[in-house]
Design a protein around this motif. Structure first.
Motif, PDB file in Angstrom:
ATOM      1  N   GLY A 802      27.296  47.258  72.721  1.00  0.00           N
ATOM      2  CA  GLY A 802      26.758  49.016  72.387  1.00  0.00           C
ATOM      3  C   GLY A 802      25.388  48.999  72.808  1.00  0.00           C
ATOM      4  O   GLY A 802      24.645  48.377  73.825  1.00  0.00           O
ATOM      5  N   ALA A 803      24.469  50.005  72.030  1.00  0.00           N
ATOM      6  CA  ALA A 803      23.244  50.306  72.158  1.00  0.00           C
ATOM      7  C   ALA A 803      22.362  49.491  71.367  1.00  0.00           C
ATOM      8  O   ALA A 803      21.127  50.142  71.410  1.00  0.00           O
ATOM      9  CB  ALA A 803      23.167  51.892  72.491  1.00  0.00           C
ATOM     10  N   GLY A 804      22.719  48.213  71.110  1.00  0.00           N
ATOM     11  CA  GLY A 804      21.658  47.483  70.190  1.00  0.00           C
ATOM     12  C   GLY A 804      20.688  46.919  71.051  1.00  0.00           C
ATOM     13  O   GLY A 804      20.796  46.753  72.039  1.00  0.00           O
ATOM     14  N   ARG A 805      19.735  46.395  70.234  1.00  0.00           N
ATOM     15  CA  ARG A 805      18.572  45.629  70.699  1.00  0.00           C
ATOM     16  C   ARG A 805      17.782  44.812  69.770  1.00  0.00           C
ATOM     17  O   ARG A 805      18.147  44.949  68.317  1.00  0.00           O
ATOM     18  CB  ARG A 805      17.731  46.678  71.355  1.00  0.00           C
ATOM     19  CG  ARG A 805      16.823  47.459  70.495  1.00  0.00           C
ATOM     20  CD  ARG A 805      16.016  48.343  71.439  1.00  0.00           C
ATOM     21  NE  ARG A 805      15.132  49.135  70.422  1.00  0.00           N
ATOM     22  CZ  ARG A 805      15.593  50.460  70.122  1.00  0.00           C
ATOM     23  NH1 ARG A 805      16.726  50.882  70.336  1.00  0.00           N
ATOM     24  NH2 ARG A 805      14.731  51.158  69.293  1.00  0.00           N
ATOM     25  N   GLU A 806      16.942  43.905  70.047  1.00  0.00           N
ATOM     26  CA  GLU A 806      16.119  42.963  69.137  1.00  0.00           C
ATOM     27  C   GLU A 806      15.005  44.059  68.497  1.00  0.00           C
ATOM     28  O   GLU A 806      14.583  44.822  69.186  1.00  0.00           O
ATOM     29  CB  GLU A 806      15.490  42.022  69.679  1.00  0.00           C
ATOM     30  CG  GLU A 806      14.826  41.153  69.026  1.00  0.00           C
ATOM     31  CD  GLU A 806      14.072  39.686  69.761  1.00  0.00           C
ATOM     32  OE1 GLU A 806      13.775  38.871  69.081  1.00  0.00           O
ATOM     33  OE2 GLU A 806      14.183  39.682  70.846  1.00  0.00           O
ATOM     34  N   ARG A 807      15.152  43.844  67.018  1.00  0.00           N
ATOM     35  CA  ARG A 807      14.175  44.441  66.351  1.00  0.00           C
ATOM     36  C   ARG A 807      13.144  43.628  65.555  1.00  0.00           C
ATOM     37  O   ARG A 807      13.291  43.055  64.628  1.00  0.00           O
ATOM     38  CB  ARG A 807      15.132  45.261  65.143  1.00  0.00           C
ATOM     39  CG  ARG A 807      16.166  46.123  65.699  1.00  0.00           C
ATOM     40  CD  ARG A 807      15.278  47.512  65.949  1.00  0.00           C
ATOM     41  NE  ARG A 807      16.469  48.487  66.555  1.00  0.00           N
ATOM     42  CZ  ARG A 807      15.969  49.842  66.738  1.00  0.00           C
ATOM     43  NH1 ARG A 807      14.999  50.328  66.377  1.00  0.00           N
ATOM     44  NH2 ARG A 807      17.006  50.583  66.827  1.00  0.00           N
ATOM     45  N   LEU A 808      12.068  43.801  66.358  1.00  0.00           N
ATOM     46  CA  LEU A 808      10.967  42.949  65.870  1.00  0.00           C
ATOM     47  C   LEU A 808      10.096  43.920  65.136  1.00  0.00           C
ATOM     48  O   LEU A 808       9.459  43.240  63.849  1.00  0.00           O
ATOM     49  CB  LEU A 808      10.052  42.516  66.998  1.00  0.00           C
ATOM     50  CG  LEU A 808      10.540  41.447  68.208  1.00  0.00           C
ATOM     51  CD1 LEU A 808       9.723  41.161  69.369  1.00  0.00           C
ATOM     52  CD2 LEU A 808      11.260  40.293  67.316  1.00  0.00           C
ATOM     53  N   ASN A 809       9.877  44.939  65.322  1.00  0.00           N
ATOM     54  CA  ASN A 809       9.171  45.878  64.461  1.00  0.00           C
ATOM     55  C   ASN A 809      10.187  46.987  63.774  1.00  0.00           C
ATOM     56  O   ASN A 809      11.191  47.536  64.533  1.00  0.00           O
ATOM     57  CB  ASN A 809       8.208  46.829  65.479  1.00  0.00           C
ATOM     58  CG  ASN A 809       7.331  47.732  64.454  1.00  0.00           C
ATOM     59  OD1 ASN A 809       7.632  47.644  63.034  1.00  0.00           O
ATOM     60  ND2 ASN A 809       6.590  48.653  64.879  1.00  0.00           N
ATOM     61  N   LEU A 810      10.239  47.026  62.532  1.00  0.00           N
ATOM     62  CA  LEU A 810      11.135  47.920  61.784  1.00  0.00           C
ATOM     63  C   LEU A 810      10.597  49.229  61.448  1.00  0.00           C
ATOM     64  O   LEU A 810      11.403  50.164  60.836  1.00  0.00           O
ATOM     65  CB  LEU A 810      11.633  47.349  60.251  1.00  0.00           C
ATOM     66  CG  LEU A 810      12.328  45.895  60.509  1.00  0.00           C
ATOM     67  CD1 LEU A 810      12.615  45.224  59.097  1.00  0.00           C
ATOM     68  CD2 LEU A 810      13.654  46.101  61.341  1.00  0.00           C
ATOM     69  N   GLY A 811       9.393  49.687  61.905  1.00  0.00           N
ATOM     70  CA  GLY A 811       8.876  50.997  61.821  1.00  0.00           C
ATOM     71  C   GLY A 811       9.776  51.950  62.422  1.00  0.00           C
ATOM     72  O   GLY A 811       9.953  51.844  63.569  1.00  0.00           O
TER      73      GLY A 811
END
Length: 925
Positions: A802-811
């Motif tokens: 899908g349109a997912g990605r790695e999330r290093l920053n949750l802001g």
């Protein structure tokens, strides 16, 4: 924007309005209200709702809590949930799903972040199950996102299917990678060996070992606990192949262990040891368990052409790998304590679920006196072992002195404490007693407390309730207090046999006092004392408890498993009652039930010198009965689950065998019974082949049928029953149905957990079954070596669907969560309006208020001015129905209903007359 879910209902408005037009009431107001009411109801049926972008959607965090994750995973996860909760928009949903071997929903945020409280088995990484559960928490008609916190290492089913399902719904999968990062200098990557070979066949075992740097290691290969090969090997950096040759021995199964020992520290030592199981085709031997080699039964069975292995029961390692080597187990006068609670559980499960055979032979150490009553084997035996009153010759008095110190409050099994199980054991003793017997109950901590003063065992329900209500207290057990109070209670009893059972913690038995003098006095009064110690014979107070039992003329039992207490207390009651074993010469006779075991003519039954008194169960096949008054079974058989069980209550070879040892058919008898228990072997019909394959912790079982077959070799769809055991768990079982994978192959799958062993049994209908070789993983999948990139590649591939990605920053994460289309249901409001209209219609019918106002309004607008009135004298005036002019009254004629002309003129009198008529109609005049 207002939308209708069922707009077709509005088409009914036209016929409704037409119906209201032709079905008019006397009041136009009522007709209008009815029309509006019916239209409102049609609008409710059409399902009106208001659509708007009202709030953010759902964000589900999928957290890996398996063993392969770093130790600080929980604190990192709590930090992540706190950040997401602080930024969560109003009415948005933040959920948490955790997974290990299985997946579970932890909950949604309400007043704070979801709480990590669930208990999971960490010996697996069921990422696919975690994703599927997360998707199920997002409503089908709403949007959302999934955040995976994992190292990307998965076991079980491939998670790509779940990622594809998420992409089809427009749900993106994001990830945050957390990895353990510990140094793993050497690891066994895989072991390749055949699952099954023929007897005498040579085969090769190939092992792939990975080393991070070149090094020297010690390699050991063991089979069934014996070292086959051991030596030094030099490993190069990377993958290394080690090869071993072996020759298959006798039929059965054999457990192998490959051990790699390096010099330096190893962060993951679990993957330095790999285990696997190999099966050898052919008829399996029979296992004979006895206390010594003095019995002539093993040699008799060997002369009957039965492959037999003799073992001492106390040296047996009870596991599925060991049991699967044999077709049947023969217990010859073996006490249950020699097998142990764990061994009894596994043996019972193996017989019931996997079709193993069991033959139990009697003696003073078997059946009731041997501790089999209320044991896991008890339900499998075709005979029951209760003490019946009609067979009791002597009365019995038992007094139990029970430890209730603080240590007895510890939980041991589910919601049970040690005290609960000790209470149940005491209640079991009471259950075995008859109304001829007496029972007393004392609990002891720093002092003695009488629960039941010695009395006849008659009102058992009330006595049992008092026993089970005892709770643990503080302090330790004062041994002398327990013995002295029990002695005072039992001394005045007139029962033929008097016995005290002392239960104490083997590591916390205090204040023995002058116990030797007290026990000597009890001995002179023919009162015996036995001791049950919770612990083992190496505990600090075990010698004291053993001496008390010896001086008291009784027995001592040690157990570390509180669940064994009911069985041990019952065993002691059988021994004291002395009616469970008949020590008298007894003759017997065979029944037609002997033909079930084999088509043979038997000579006259031999005479025995004693036997265990038992009672046949309802569905048991009775083959040999005593000729005395008891008419008790000497040989009984039946099917227990998928296994076959036989019980011989006499002694096979010993003091109480009598003429059995000199019987001409002695060898044929035991060979026939043992063969019946062992069954027909494990060869599959019609050239069928059953294969097992392990891949990432998933066991794939396939039944291959002959492509040239004329018909399928079964009438009903085959199933596979799976017996599963681990070192610290009670054996469990489940059944899988084989499904067609192709026209000639049926298959089923099972996800294995950690270090468990699984024993499959193939079933073709009710009576046909074949036990296969057991399967186990080399080690827990969580300890599998990683190259450092596989996990990340997996997470990136899941996100790419899908349109997912790695999330290093949750802001600002919530800005990417799709808005939810919120629908406000308008039907309740329309229903409320319809209810108000109904109330208004009722009020209008009773008062006519709106209709009257409408009439007066119309009259005011339509009444004309009379010319005569305009020309009349100012001094003239009207009053009622008379005209008064200059003091002279002239009567005026009243307008009647028959005066149509005046009605049509629209005068005031006509209007009043019409109103009066309508009022009369309403009140029924």
């Amino acid at each position: 924007m207002v939308m209708l879910q069922q707009p077709a209902w509005l088409l009914m408005c036209v016929p409704v309005l037409v119906m209201c037009w032709f079905w008019r009431t006397s009041s136009r107001v009522e007709t209008a209200i009815r029309a509006i009411l019916l239209c409102l109801l049609l609008f409710v049926l059409a399902g009106p709702r208001f659509e708007r972008d009202a709030r953010a959607g759902s964000l589900i965090v999928v957290a890996d809590r398996s063993t392969s994750m770093p130790t600080e995973v929980q604190s990192r996860l709590e930090e992540t949930l706190q950040i997401l909760e602080e930024d969560r928009p109003h009415d948005a949903r933040l959920g948490l799903v955790s997974f290990g071997t299985t997946a579970m929903t932890e909950g949604f945020s309400e007043s704070g972040p979801p709480v990590i409280a669930g208990v999971l088995n960490p010996n697996g990484s069921n990422l696919e199950g975690g994703l599927q559960r997360a998707l199920s928490l997002i409503p089908p008609d709403q949007g959302g996102r999934v955040l995976v916190i994992s190292d990307g290492r998965w076991t079980g089913r491939d998670p790509q299917k779940a990622a594809a399902d998420a992409a089809a719904r427009g749900i993106a999968i994001d990830f945050r990678e957390l990895s353990r990062g510990e140094r793993d200098p050497v690891a066994v990557v895989s072991v390749d060996a055949p699952r099954e070979v023929a007897p005498g066949e040579g085969f090769v075992i190939s092992a792939w070992v990975r080393a991070d740097v070149a090094q020297k290691v010690v390699v050991t290969l063991m089979r069934d606990g014996l070292v086959m090969a051991r030596g030094d090997h030099s490993l190069r950096s990377g993958a290394n192949r080690l090869a071993f040759r072996d020759l298959a021995s006798e039929p059965g199964t054999h457990g192998y262990v490959l051990l790699i020992e390096g010099d330096g520290p190893d962060g993951i030592p679990e993957n330095n040891r790999a285990e696997f199981i190999l099966g050898v085709r052919g008829p399996k031997p029979v296992l004979h368990l006895g206390s010594s080699d003095d019995s002539m039964l093993p040699e008799t069975l060997r002369r009957g052409n039965l492959a037999l292995v003799h073992r001492d029961a106390g040296q047996m390692s009870w596991n599925l790998t060991e049991l699967s080597r044999y077709s049947a187990v023969v217990l010859e006068n073996v006490p249950a304590s020699d097998i142990g609670e764990r061994g009894l559980e596994i043996l019972a499960a193996w017989v019931r679920e996997s079709g193993g055979g069991l033959l139990v032979s009697g003696g003073e150490n078997s059946f009731g006196p041997g501790g089999y009553y209320r044991s896991p084997l008890d339900p499998l035996l075709p005979v029951s072992m209760e003490l019946r009153r009609e067979h009791r010759k002597e009365s019995l008095c038992i007094v139990i002195a029970l430890d209730r110190s603080g240590s007895m409050g510890a939980a041991v099994s589910g919601h049970h404490t040690k005290m609960d199980l000790a209470n149940l054991a005491s209640a079991e003793v009471l259950h075995l007693l008859s109304s001829l017997d007496e029972y007393g109950h004392i609990v002891v901590d720093s002092e003695a407390h009488v629960v039941i003063n010695r009395r006849p065992a008659t009102q058992k329900a009330a006595m049992r309730g008092r026993i089970l209500s005892v709770e643990s207290a503080g302090g330790g057990i004062f041994v002398y207090e327990a013995l002295s109070h029990a002695a005072r209670m039992i001394l005045s009893s007139q029962a033929s046999s008097r016995h005290i059972i002392l239960f104490a913690d083997a590591a916390d038995a205090e204040q023995p006092g002058e116990y030797r003098r007290l026990l000597a006095q009890l001995g002179k009064a023919d009162i015996t004392v036995s001791v049950v110690g919770l612990g083992n014979d190496q505990d600090v107070d075990a010698p004291l408890l053993s001496e008390i039992a010896q001086l008291g003329g009784g027995r001592v039992y040690f157990t570390q498993n509180p669940k064994a207490l009911p069985r041990i207390f019952a065993q002691e009651t059988f021994v004291v009652a002395r009616s469970a074993f008949i020590k008298e010469p007894t003759s017997g006779k065979f029944t037609p039930g002997m033909t079930v075991l084999g088509p043979r003519e038997w000579s006259a039954a031999p005479r025995l010198n004693g036997y265990n008194l038992t009672y046949a169960r309802d569905e048991a096949n009775l083959a040999w009965l005593t000729a005395d008054d008891h008419r008790a079974p000497l040989l009984a058989t039946w099917h227990a689950g998928t296994g076959r069980v036989a019980a011989f209550t006499g002694e096979a070879a010993g003091t109480f065998s009598g003429d059995l040892l000199d019987w001409s058919d002695y060898g044929h008898f035991w060979a026939t019974v043992t063969r019946w228990c062992a069954g027909a072997g494990t060869r599959l019909p019609d050239n069928s082949v059953f294969t097992q394959e392990l891949d990432r912790g998933v066991l794939r079982m396939r039944l291959h049928l002959d492509p040239l077959r004329d018909r399928d070799p079964f009438d009903v769809q085959p199933t596979v029953s799976l017996l599963r055991t681990q070192a610290d768990r009670t054996p469990s079982s489940e059944e899988l149905r084989l499904v067609w994978e192709s026209p000639d192959v049926l298959q089923a799958e099972l996800t294995l957990e950690g270090r468990e062993t699984v024993l499959p049994t193939l079933h073709f209908g009710q009576d046909l079954h074949w036990q296969m070789a057991p399967v186990r993983l080399p080690y827990s999948p969580e300890a599998a070596p990683s190259d450092g990139t596989r996990g990340r590649v997996t997470l990136e591939r899941l996100a790419s669907f899908g349109a997912g990605r790695e999330r290093l920053n949750l802001g600002g994460y919530w800005r990417d969560v799709p808005l939810v289309r919120k629908y406000v249901d308008l039907r309740p409001w329309f229903c409320l309006a319809a209810l108000l209209l109904i109330l208004g219609l009722v009020a209008e019918r009773r008062t006519g208020l709106l209709a009257g106002r409408l009439q007066r309004s119309r009259l005011v607008r339509t009444v004309p001015t009379s010319p005569s009135m305009e020309e009349s004298s100012p001094s003239s005036r009207t009053s009622g129905d008379q005209t008064v002019e200059a003091g002279k009254a002239t009567p005026v004629r009243r307008k009647t209903d028959d005066d149509a002309g005046q009605r049509e003129s629209g005068g005031l009198g006509a209007a009043l007359s019409q109103a009066r008529d309508q009022a009369d109609k309403r009140i029924g005049k």
